[in-house]
Scaffold this active site. Sequence first.
Site, short mmCIF file in Angstrom:
data_model
loop_
_atom_site.label_atom_id
_atom_site.label_comp_id
_atom_site.label_asym_id
_atom_site.label_seq_id
_atom_site.Cartn_x
_atom_site.Cartn_y
_atom_site.Cartn_z
N ASN A 166 -1.08 -29.12 3.35
CA ASN A 166 0.22 -29.38 4.34
C ASN A 166 1.41 -30.10 3.79
O ASN A 166 2.25 -30.14 4.21
CB ASN A 166 -0.39 -30.31 5.73
CG ASN A 166 0.70 -30.57 6.45
OD1 ASN A 166 0.98 -31.78 6.41
ND2 ASN A 166 1.31 -29.79 7.24
N ASP A 276 -7.63 -30.31 5.76
CA ASP A 276 -7.06 -31.59 6.46
C ASP A 276 -5.98 -30.89 7.08
O ASP A 276 -5.32 -29.87 6.83
CB ASP A 276 -6.60 -32.31 5.18
CG ASP A 276 -5.62 -33.90 5.84
OD1 ASP A 276 -6.58 -34.50 6.50
OD2 ASP A 276 -4.62 -33.67 5.49
N HIS A 280 -1.56 -28.40 11.55
CA HIS A 280 0.16 -28.79 11.27
C HIS A 280 0.45 -27.63 9.98
O HIS A 280 1.64 -27.80 9.49
CB HIS A 280 0.21 -29.84 10.53
CG HIS A 280 -0.38 -31.17 11.36
ND1 HIS A 280 0.64 -31.51 12.47
CD2 HIS A 280 -1.23 -31.87 11.46
CE1 HIS A 280 -0.02 -32.29 13.12
NE2 HIS A 280 -0.98 -32.87 12.52
N GLU A 319 -10.40 -29.71 10.42
CA GLU A 319 -9.57 -31.03 11.49
C GLU A 319 -8.59 -30.45 12.01
O GLU A 319 -7.26 -30.44 11.59
CB GLU A 319 -9.37 -32.06 10.22
CG GLU A 319 -9.07 -33.30 10.95
CD GLU A 319 -7.67 -34.07 10.57
OE1 GLU A 319 -7.47 -34.96 10.97
OE2 GLU A 319 -7.04 -33.38 9.81
#
Length: 558
Positions: A166, A276, A280, A319
């Site tokens: 990200n 992670d 997003h 996540e």
Amino acid sequence: MKKLILFTIILITLSCKNKDTEKKTTATEVSDIIETPFVWEGANLYFLLTDRFNNGDTSNDLNFDRTKEAGKLRGFEGGDIKGITQKVKEGYFTDLGINAIWMTPIVEQIHGGTDEGTGTTYGYHGYWAKDWTTIDPNFGTKEDLHELVREAHAKGIRIVLDAVINHTGPVTEKDPVWPEEWVRTDKQCSYENYNNTISCTLVANLPDIRTESNEAVALPPQLVEKWKAEGRYDQEVKELDDFFERTGHPRAPRFYIMKWLTDYITEFGVDGYRADTVKHTEEYVWQEFKVECDYAFAEFKKSNPDKVIDDNNFYLVGEIYNYGISSGQFYDFGDKKVNYFNPPSFQSLINFEFKYNSKDKSYEDLFSNYSQILQHELKGFGTLNYLSSHDDGSPFDALRKKPYVTANKLLLAPGTAQIYYGDESARSLVIEGTEGDATLRSFMNWDSIANNPTTKKVLTHWQKLGQFRAKHPAVGAGTHQMILASPYYFSRSFKKGDFKDRVVIGLDLEKGKKVIDVSKVFQERVMLRDAYSGETATVENGKITVDSDFNIVLIEKR
């Protein structure tokens, strides 16, 4: 003389028959022994901050002149890959029943520090990448990672790394921003809908990778300069050329990073990635990432058949902040629901509601509810439960007043268990003088483990439950069934191919003699063992009697 010869022949014949019988019996016994399978759905996954677990090499504690005074617990503390390997060799993880280790990112971090309002912070946590293609020297070397994977696999422990696609690390005086075609820096996320969660920066000064772009981009000039200075520019470019030629992907930002991350699979043979900040980025990013991870894992197995630990697929757990198991396969952005399991992407998602369920529900309500969901809505997938973590400011038991209940709920609940480093030793999550999530990230309390009797007692409880869970996939991956409400007993059953596993567990029992009805789980005259106390008993009239000084039993077939 003839009688003597005849007698000798008879003895030889009988001897041969006995040996044949022994061979057949032995062969039958061996064929009846079915190896316990490892299943990710019921794994004991130990999560640690690489920098905060164990310092195995003090010579790498300072690099890149990271010498500014940092806020409390916001600088590098010395933990490294060698330190993890040391504890693997010592048997610390094996004693705890751990069969997988998830470590925070180990790629090279930004060289400078940045102040987020909590004092100067360095990239000790691993989530501030500067160069995905190399390991940060504070964490160790490639040789160190090879050794860790080798030693862990030798003990049946899988290694899970942490994947960040990200964002890059923050911009500092030592770490210039990546080119505009790579990152956006102009819009910070407001999180009220899908677009305002994805096409924006998570926080100020955390450049957001343009994961939506399919436009070809050149390498960032700072990477080109760095690689040339290190003498590996030509090799890195050749590998990128080969990757894009094989895959047909455009030279867009996300695919560069996927190539760099999957290199750790093909080179080191790591077994999984925790992804992670999943929500997003666009959901198709993770579908693409899964394809590349699966390919890399297959290539490693093909090239290294002697290093293959089992026939499991590559593990990918996501996540999605605030996802909970009660949502099933979907996450709701407010204006849009997204399925992160199907089309194929994640095998499991981190379950952010487990700590609330553990506070609000009894053992039976918690266990039966999770079993129901995992055997139906999430059948074929999994959940990763936790009660404390590195960035959850409201852990189940911050003051560590309930370490036994924490162990019982986490290690006996259906699903994969995420043991955060120090859960098993009651490492405090409230550290005076810290700000924000730093309070969750103190160095592992090895001194307390070695010298504090109370800590040793807590650790022993976690070890007994952890080893039982590791030995019996039924605990985490099996079907739950209550036997009796008071005193509380339940069973778990699991089947995979020819392997069958059944256990009976009792909690909050009276100390002393316990008469347990196991008639619906085990047959008459079967010898059973309480793994917690070590006591054995034979099933008679459907029941066993265990006389122990503990208020818990973990019943298994002897």
